[in-house]
Scaffold this active site. Structure first.
Site, mmCIF file in Angstrom:
data_model
loop_
_atom_site.group_PDB
_atom_site.id
_atom_site.type_symbol
_atom_site.label_atom_id
_atom_site.label_comp_id
_atom_site.label_asym_id
_atom_site.label_seq_id
_atom_site.Cartn_x
_atom_site.Cartn_y
_atom_site.Cartn_z
ATOM 1 N N SER A 218 -4.240 -1.232 -5.444
ATOM 2 C CA SER A 218 -3.578 -2.301 -5.501
ATOM 3 C C SER A 218 -4.380 -2.901 -7.125
ATOM 4 C CB SER A 218 -4.619 -3.044 -4.281
ATOM 5 O OG SER A 218 -3.691 -4.431 -4.106
ATOM 6 N N GLU A 336 3.918 -1.621 2.392
ATOM 7 C CA GLU A 336 3.078 -1.896 2.444
ATOM 8 C C GLU A 336 3.027 -3.079 2.661
ATOM 9 O OE1 GLU A 336 1.203 -1.430 -0.481
ATOM 10 O OE2 GLU A 336 1.674 0.214 -1.716
ATOM 11 N N HIS A 430 -0.308 -2.135 3.406
ATOM 12 C CA HIS A 430 -1.135 -1.345 2.194
ATOM 13 C C HIS A 430 -2.344 -0.996 1.905
ATOM 14 C CE1 HIS A 430 -1.805 -2.753 -2.725
ATOM 15 N NE2 HIS A 430 -2.615 -3.428 -1.651
#
Length: 534
Positions: A218, A336, A430
């Site tokens: 990320s 995600e 995610h």
């Protein structure tokens, strides 16, 4: 009365096997000598662990918003059994899947942690950069336990870096202080300083400074992407692992561009909101008050295109082939944005409304959009479109760029679901690959009370395979796992490893998606608009 020969043999075997009645002698703490002095860590099984080692001077007082400086030395033996505090940050909402039990925070936070195998010599090194939107997180998260990497022969390093307004704040007064007349990017410079510390010191822990992999997820993946492009990081790592990055336009230091105000203008606006007339007044603001003001102002924590630390927009750097040509492993998750619903546009009421919204947003690209993300898919189409806009296109573009530059590049899609995630509509959300990459799937993650636990035997098996791929890539530049599918480089065949019930080698995972989003990005860029818009 003397012992019989048999008795002597039994006692000898007990001694060898550690079965004597006497309590074993306590194991001495592992020690190492770094440039600043000697340190003492702890043992866990056969792994040496050193926590809270300073890699830069505390960025407090006059050092707030300054590039990191060398840490002070110490005399005697420094204890390195405890993590350092997290960098100052807001708290995740209590109901967020990413919420963790609060940890101590401080501006004095530029520390790193090391997990090293006993007896390691010239071992591969991974430097982990945590995620959290460049505003949250820390290296002390239980999710980032490096033991399983160390058990596989890796010297694993995790770092803290300045976050939010403390790490990404630009201001004309700060630029005037700089010999290069720039400001912002302090968090990225912290990461560079940590990598430099590793180059100087990791051999003391058995690591090979010539075989370092920069790895992040990320915001950490975004950081690694920019480190690949920054002249400041050249030569500091030999491979890169990028998990769920993005490639949006970033603000320029002094000029508005792509629909964004300049970074200095954003900094000036925050200073005015605080009633701070100059940099000295800003540095005098209490860190909690500064954080609160930044949160109220929605201060954007992000890299700044300053021409020095970040020379240009990342897409431009990749187009010129000016990034580091190192082996790359990169990927994204099929679900995600299931945990990021605020990024997903509202679903139009019926197919006609859906088509009209597509026409308004994409113009003559609407037909291509509707083919990829049809109205019949409903919310799933919106989730997929948002995923590809933010993560899928950016990841594949980075992999394609490394491939074009002649560096081996490997693409993955994490597509694994399990009962606890499915029950909450969070399949492959995610960051959900993290327990698998760190080899800890199958056991609860301390402090992560909202995380859907990945606990089944299938999850344990997949985790073992994924960490094997990751560690072999860090060691050799090629991901491999015993008794699992061969992972082919992306290449002309557009090969991808899909992690579903098991690793599967495939080609071109989402046909037409990359081409659509690349076309749209090129148009947005030519028009001077932000292209990071679902």
């Amino acid at each position: 009365m003397g012992l019989s020969p048999l008795g002597k043999i039994v006692i000898g075997l007990c001694a060898v096997l550690g079965l004597s009645g006497a309590a074993p002698a306590p194991r001495e703490a592992p020690t190492a000598t770094v440039g600043e002095g000697r340190v003492a860590g702890t043992w866990q099984d056969n792994v040496r662990i050193f926590r809270g080692l300073p890699y830069a001077a505390p960025p407090v007082g006059e050092r707030r918003w300054q590039p990191p400086e060398a840490p002070p030395s110490w005399s005697g033996l420094r204890q390195a059994a405890e993590f350092g505090p997290d960098c100052v940050q807001p708290t995740y909402p209590a109901d967020s899947v990413y919420f963790e039990a609060p940890r101590p925070q401080s501006e004095d936070c530029l520390t790193l942690n090391i997990w090293a195998p006993a007896g390691a010599k010239k071992a591969p090194v991974i430097v982990w950069i945590h995620g959290g939107s460049l505003q949250f997180g820390g290296s002390a998260s239980p999710m980032y336990d490096g033991r399983e990497f160390a058990r596989r022969g890796i010297v694993f390093v995790s770092i803290n870096y300045r976050l939010g307004v403390f790490g990404w704040f630009a201001h004309p007064g700060l630029s005037a202080e700089s010999p290069q007349n720039v400001s912002g990017n302090y968090g990225l410079l912290d990461q560079v300083a940590a990598l430099r510390w590793v180059q100087r010191n990791i051999a003391a822990f058995g690591g090979d400074p010539a075989n370092v992999t920069a790895m992040g997820e990320s915001a950490g993946a975004l950081s690694v992407s920019y480190l690949l492009a920054s002249p400041k990081a050249r030569g500091l790592f030999a491979k890169a692992i990028v998990q769920s990055t993005n490639m949006r336009a970033m603000p320029r230091l002094r000029e508005a561009a792509f629909g964004l105000p300049s970074a200095e203008a954003s900094g000036q606006a925050l200073g005015e909101a605080l009633g701070a007339a100059d940099v000295a007044a800003l540095r005098a603001v209490d860190p909690d008050a500064l954080l609160a003001a930044a949160v109220r102002a929605r201060f954007p924590a992000q890299p700044v295109v300053d021409g020095v630390v970040v020379p240009d927009q990342l897409v431009n750097i990749l187009d010129r082939g000016a990034q580091m040509k190192v082996p790359l492993l990169a990927g994204f998750n099929s679900g995600e944005v299931r945990s990021q619903r605020r990024l997903v546009p509202a679903m139009p009421g019926d197919p006609a409304d859906y088509a009209a919204a597509a026409a308004e947003r994409y113009g003559d690209l609407a037909a291509a959009y509707l083919k990829l993300y049809p109205a019949s898919g409903g919310t799933e189409s919106m989730l997929a479109a948002t995923r590809d806009t933010i993560y899928g296109w950016a990841t594949e573009r980075l992999v394609r760029a490394q491939t074009a530059a002649g560096a081996p590049a490997y693409l993955y899609v994490f597509d694994h679901c399990y009962p606890a995630a499915r029950a909450r509509d969070l399949c492959a959300f995610h960051a959900s690959e993290l327990p698998f990459v760190f080899g800890i799937a199958g056991r609860p993650v301390a402090g992560s009370r909202n995380w859907p636990a990945a606990e089944g035997p299938a999850e344990v098996r997949l985790a073992e395979q994924m960490i094997d791929y990751w560690t072999s890539f860090a060691a050799t530049g090629k991901p491999a796992a015993p008794s699992a599918a061969d992972w082919r480089a992306y290449g002309r065949g557009e090969y991808v490893m899909r992690f579903a019930d098991r690793p599967r080698s495939e080609r071109n995972p989402f046909p037409g998606s990359f081409e659509f989003h690349e076309d749209r990005m090129q148009r947005q860029r030519a028009d001077g608009l932000q292209w990071f818009i679902p």
